[in-house]
Design a protein around this motif. Structure first.
Motif, PDB file in Angstrom:
ATOM      1  N   VAL A  49     -15.955 -59.807  34.840  1.00 39.38           N
ATOM      2  CA  VAL A  49     -15.526 -59.972  36.587  1.00 39.38           C
ATOM      3  C   VAL A  49     -13.845 -59.735  36.896  1.00 39.38           C
ATOM      4  N   GLY A  50     -14.027 -59.315  38.354  1.00 35.17           N
ATOM      5  CA  GLY A  50     -13.058 -59.156  39.149  1.00 35.17           C
ATOM      6  C   GLY A  50     -13.091 -58.292  40.449  1.00 35.17           C
ATOM      7  N   GLU A  51     -12.626 -58.588  41.126  1.00 32.15           N
ATOM      8  CA  GLU A  51     -12.176 -57.554  42.529  1.00 32.15           C
ATOM      9  C   GLU A  51     -12.496 -56.252  42.728  1.00 32.15           C
ATOM     10  N   SER A  52     -13.232 -55.797  44.105  1.00 29.29           N
ATOM     11  CA  SER A  52     -13.315 -53.858  42.811  1.00 29.29           C
ATOM     12  C   SER A  52     -12.103 -53.585  43.645  1.00 29.29           C
ATOM     13  N   GLY A  53     -11.625 -52.501  42.504  1.00 29.20           N
ATOM     14  CA  GLY A  53     -10.051 -52.318  42.235  1.00 29.20           C
ATOM     15  C   GLY A  53      -9.932 -52.777  41.448  1.00 29.20           C
ATOM     16  N   CYS A  54     -10.690 -53.608  40.284  1.00 30.12           N
ATOM     17  CA  CYS A  54      -9.400 -54.223  39.584  1.00 30.12           C
ATOM     18  C   CYS A  54      -9.717 -53.506  38.422  1.00 30.12           C
ATOM     19  N   GLY A  55     -10.019 -52.061  38.142  1.00 27.26           N
ATOM     20  CA  GLY A  55     -10.353 -51.730  37.130  1.00 27.26           C
ATOM     21  C   GLY A  55     -11.893 -51.504  35.748  1.00 27.26           C
ATOM     22  N   LYS A  56     -12.380 -52.831  36.898  1.00 25.71           N
ATOM     23  CA  LYS A  56     -14.013 -52.961  36.194  1.00 25.71           C
ATOM     24  C   LYS A  56     -14.911 -51.692  35.170  1.00 25.71           C
ATOM     25  N   SER A  57     -15.140 -50.482  36.229  1.00 30.01           N
ATOM     26  CA  SER A  57     -16.099 -49.820  36.089  1.00 30.01           C
ATOM     27  C   SER A  57     -14.883 -48.356  35.565  1.00 30.01           C
ATOM     28  N   THR A  58     -13.649 -48.556  35.745  1.00 30.71           N
ATOM     29  CA  THR A  58     -12.843 -47.127  35.177  1.00 30.71           C
ATOM     30  C   THR A  58     -12.977 -47.358  33.233  1.00 30.71           C
ATOM     31  N   LEU A  59     -12.656 -49.213  33.065  1.00 32.59           N
ATOM     32  CA  LEU A  59     -12.664 -49.564  31.696  1.00 32.59           C
ATOM     33  C   LEU A  59     -14.061 -49.287  31.164  1.00 32.59           C
ATOM     34  N   ALA A  60     -15.488 -49.136  31.710  1.00 29.72           N
ATOM     35  CA  ALA A  60     -16.739 -49.139  31.657  1.00 29.72           C
ATOM     36  C   ALA A  60     -16.293 -47.437  31.055  1.00 29.72           C
ATOM     37  N   MET A 230     -10.787 -59.416  34.852  1.00 31.13           N
ATOM     38  CA  MET A 230      -9.805 -58.837  35.185  1.00 31.13           C
ATOM     39  C   MET A 230      -9.050 -58.179  36.635  1.00 31.13           C
ATOM     40  N   TYR A 231      -7.849 -58.180  36.184  1.00 31.28           N
ATOM     41  CA  TYR A 231      -7.025 -58.418  37.854  1.00 31.28           C
ATOM     42  C   TYR A 231      -6.258 -56.918  37.915  1.00 31.28           C
ATOM     43  N   LEU A 232      -6.187 -56.051  38.303  1.00 30.64           N
ATOM     44  CA  LEU A 232      -5.084 -54.815  38.752  1.00 30.64           C
ATOM     45  C   LEU A 232      -4.959 -54.570  37.318  1.00 30.64           C
ATOM     46  N   GLY A 233      -6.061 -53.946  37.009  1.00 32.14           N
ATOM     47  CA  GLY A 233      -5.856 -53.442  35.436  1.00 32.14           C
ATOM     48  C   GLY A 233      -5.963 -54.101  34.177  1.00 32.14           C
ATOM     49  N   ARG A 234      -5.670 -55.369  33.990  1.00 36.70           N
ATOM     50  CA  ARG A 234      -5.123 -56.350  33.021  1.00 36.70           C
ATOM     51  C   ARG A 234      -6.665 -56.973  32.862  1.00 36.70           C
ATOM     52  N   LEU A 235      -6.406 -57.567  31.804  1.00 35.63           N
ATOM     53  CA  LEU A 235      -7.373 -58.454  31.214  1.00 35.63           C
ATOM     54  C   LEU A 235      -6.150 -60.180  31.287  1.00 35.63           C
ATOM     55  N   VAL A 236      -6.883 -60.914  32.712  1.00 38.24           N
ATOM     56  CA  VAL A 236      -5.704 -62.056  32.629  1.00 38.24           C
ATOM     57  C   VAL A 236      -6.904 -63.135  31.741  1.00 38.24           C
ATOM     58  N   GLU A 237      -7.847 -63.601  31.597  1.00 38.64           N
ATOM     59  CA  GLU A 237      -8.628 -64.373  31.034  1.00 38.64           C
ATOM     60  C   GLU A 237      -9.888 -63.963  30.143  1.00 38.64           C
ATOM     61  N   LEU A 238      -9.832 -64.746  29.102  1.00 36.16           N
ATOM     62  CA  LEU A 238     -11.579 -64.406  28.496  1.00 36.16           C
ATOM     63  C   LEU A 238     -11.711 -66.168  27.616  1.00 36.16           C
ATOM     64  N   ALA A 239     -12.995 -65.957  27.842  1.00 39.48           N
ATOM     65  CA  ALA A 239     -13.181 -67.221  26.978  1.00 39.48           C
ATOM     66  C   ALA A 239     -14.804 -67.509  27.142  1.00 39.48           C
ATOM     67  N   PRO A 240     -15.259 -68.469  26.533  1.00 38.59           N
ATOM     68  CA  PRO A 240     -16.753 -69.246  26.131  1.00 38.59           C
ATOM     69  C   PRO A 240     -17.134 -69.544  27.893  1.00 38.59           C
ATOM     70  N   ALA A 241     -18.286 -69.058  27.811  1.00 44.12           N
ATOM     71  CA  ALA A 241     -19.421 -69.145  29.278  1.00 44.12           C
ATOM     72  C   ALA A 241     -19.245 -70.702  30.029  1.00 44.12           C
ATOM     73  N   GLU A 242     -19.390 -70.997  29.244  1.00 40.50           N
ATOM     74  CA  GLU A 242     -19.747 -72.781  29.259  1.00 40.50           C
ATOM     75  C   GLU A 242     -18.117 -73.229  29.295  1.00 40.50           C
ATOM     76  N   ALA A 243     -17.469 -72.799  28.975  1.00 35.77           N
ATOM     77  CA  ALA A 243     -16.567 -73.807  28.738  1.00 35.77           C
ATOM     78  C   ALA A 243     -14.904 -73.029  30.522  1.00 35.77           C
ATOM     79  N   PHE A 244     -15.421 -71.578  30.361  1.00 40.78           N
ATOM     80  CA  PHE A 244     -15.209 -70.797  31.991  1.00 40.78           C
ATOM     81  C   PHE A 244     -15.603 -71.462  32.690  1.00 40.78           C
ATOM     82  N   TYR A 245     -16.538 -72.089  33.162  1.00 42.90           N
ATOM     83  CA  TYR A 245     -17.077 -72.413  34.138  1.00 42.90           C
ATOM     84  C   TYR A 245     -17.391 -73.811  34.340  1.00 42.90           C
ATOM     85  N   ALA A 246     -16.733 -74.384  33.309  1.00 45.40           N
ATOM     86  CA  ALA A 246     -16.327 -75.275  33.616  1.00 45.40           C
ATOM     87  C   ALA A 246     -15.093 -75.823  33.651  1.00 45.40           C
TER      88      ALA A 246
END
Length: 326
Positions: A49-60, A230-246
Motif C-alpha cells: 500500500v501507499g499513495e499514488s506515485g510511491c513506486g508500487k506499480s513500478t515494483l510490480a 511504500m513511500y517515495l520508492g522505499r519500503l517503510v514498514e512490513l508487518a503481519p496484517a493483524e498487528a499492523f491494523y492494531a
C-alpha cells in the motif's frame, strides 16, 4: 526444522528512470524503486500500500519482469531473474502472471473473450485447438461468467465482467504467483466485494501466491496476510496484517490508517489531523527520512539520517527514527 524457502524474494531492488530533457537525457533520475527488500511465502498474500506515485506499480512490473530492474536481486523459486533475457524468461511466464488495474484498458476491445483468455495457451502451444476451447470455457465459468460469453467482444462487457476476464486470462497458464495491481480500484464498491471474494476463493483452490497492490488500506485488510507500506520508492514498514491494523509503527502508516473512513462519528472526532502536503519529487528525494517534510514528529535526525528498515519484534520491520510505540 527450517522454514520453507520463499517463492519470491527481493534483495535491495532498484528501478531508476533517466529524465529526458529535450532531445537527450539529463543526469537526473526518477527514483521509482529504491533499495526494496522483502519476501513472499508460498500461498501467502502480501498487501502493498501507499499513495499514488510511491513506486508500487513500478515494483510490480519489475517483479514479473515486464521491466528490468536497475539493480539488486530478484529471486523466483530460488533463481535470480532480475536480468534474464527474453528467451530465458519465457518458461517463467507460465508461472507468474499479472492482473492489471483498469479492466477497460487492459483488454483489447476488438478481441473476443475467448481469444483473450486463450492467447496464452496458444502462445505457449498448450493443447490442441479443441482442448484450448474447453479450457477457455472452464476458466470463464470459474470466474463466474457464462461460457457463452467466449464469442463476445471485450468492448461490449461491463467493468466487472472485464476484470473477471482479466482474472481468467491470468489463470489460464496455471501460475503459482499473481501480481494484482489495484485490481478493484476502477470498480463499483459492490463489484469490488465480488472480485475480492473470487480472488480469495481462487487462492484456496489453486494455492496461488499473491502480491496485492492498492492505495486503499480497507481493501488490503480484506485480503492480506501481511502488509507492506511504500513511500517515495522505499519500503517503510512490513508487518503481519493483524498487528499492523492494531498498531502501525511508521508515522506514515499511521496517517494512512487514520485516513480510512470511520462509520462511528465519535471515533472520527478523536482522530488526529489528516496527512497534509504532497509527496516530494522522486527526482530529488529529500535527505534523511523521505517522509520527514510531512511528518509532525520529525526531528533533526529525521532530516539528516535515513532510517534503516530494522526489526521491531513479532515479525515486524520499520524504517522510522520515532516509531509509534503508544
Amino acid at each position: 526444522m527450517s522454514a520453507p524457502a520463499p517463492l519470491v524474494a527481493l534483495d535491495r531492488l532498484v528501478k531508476h528512470f533517466p529524465v529526458r530533457m529535450g532531445l537527450g537525457f539529463s543526469r537526473a533520475q526518477v527514483h521509482a524503486v529504491d533499495d526494496v527488500s522483502f519476501t513472499i511465502a508460498r500461498g501467502e498474500t502480501l498487501g502493498l500500500v501507499g499513495e499514488s506515485g510511491c513506486g508500487k506499480s513500478t515494483l510490480a512490473r519489475c517483479i514479473v519482469r515486464l521491466m528490468e530492474p536497475t539493480g539488486g536481486a530478484l529471486r523466483f523459486d530460488g533463481a535470480d531473474i532480475a536480468h534474464l533475457g527474453t528467451r530465458a524468461l519465457r518458461p517463467l511466464r507460465r508461472r507468474m502472471q499479472m492482473i492489471f488495474q483498469d479492466p477497460m484498458a487492459s483488454l483489447n476491445p476488438r478481441k473476443t473473450v475467448g481469444e483473450i483468455v486463450g492467447d496464452g495457451l496458444a502462445i505457449h502451444g498448450i493443447g490442441t485447438p479443441a482442448e484450448r476451447r474447453r479450457k477457455v470455457d472452464d476458466l470463464i465459468a470459474r470466474v463466474g461468467l457464462s461460457p457463452d460469453m467466449a464469442g463476445r467482444l471485450a468492448g461490449a462487457l461491463s467493468g466487472g465482467q472485464r476484470q473477471r476476464i482479466g482474472i481468467a486470462r491470468a489463470l489460464a497458464l496455471g501460475p503459482e504467483f499473481i501480481v494484482a495491481d489495484e485490481p478493484v480500484s476502477a470498480l463499483d464498491v459492490s463489484v469490488q466485494a465480488d472480485i475480492l471474494n473470487l480472488l480469495k476463493d481462487l487462492q484456496v483452490e489453486f494455492g496461488i501466491t499473491y502480491l496485492f497492490i492498492s492505495h486503499d488500506l480497507g481493501v488490503i485488510r480484506q485480503v492480506s496476510d501481511r502488509v507492506g507500506v511504500m513511500y517515495l520508492g522505499r519500503l517503510v514498514e512490513l508487518a503481519p496484517a493483524e498487528a499492523f491494523y492494531a498498531r502501525p509503527l511508521h508515522r506514515y502508516s499511521q496517517a494512512l490508517l487514520e485516513a480510512i473512513a470511520v462509520p462511528d462519528p465519535d471515533r472520527a472526532t478523536r482522530r488526529r489531523a489528516p496527512l497534509t502536503g504532497d509527496v516530494p519529487s522522486p527526482i530529488a528525494p529529500p535527505p534523511g527520512c523521505r517522509f520527514h517534510p510531512r511528518c509532525r514528529y520529525a526531528t533533526d535526525i529525521c532530516r539528516s539520517e535515513e532510517p534503516p528498515l530494522r526489526e521491531a519484534g513479532q515479525g515486524r520491520l520499520v524504517a522510522c527514527h520515532h516509531p509509534n510505540e503508544a
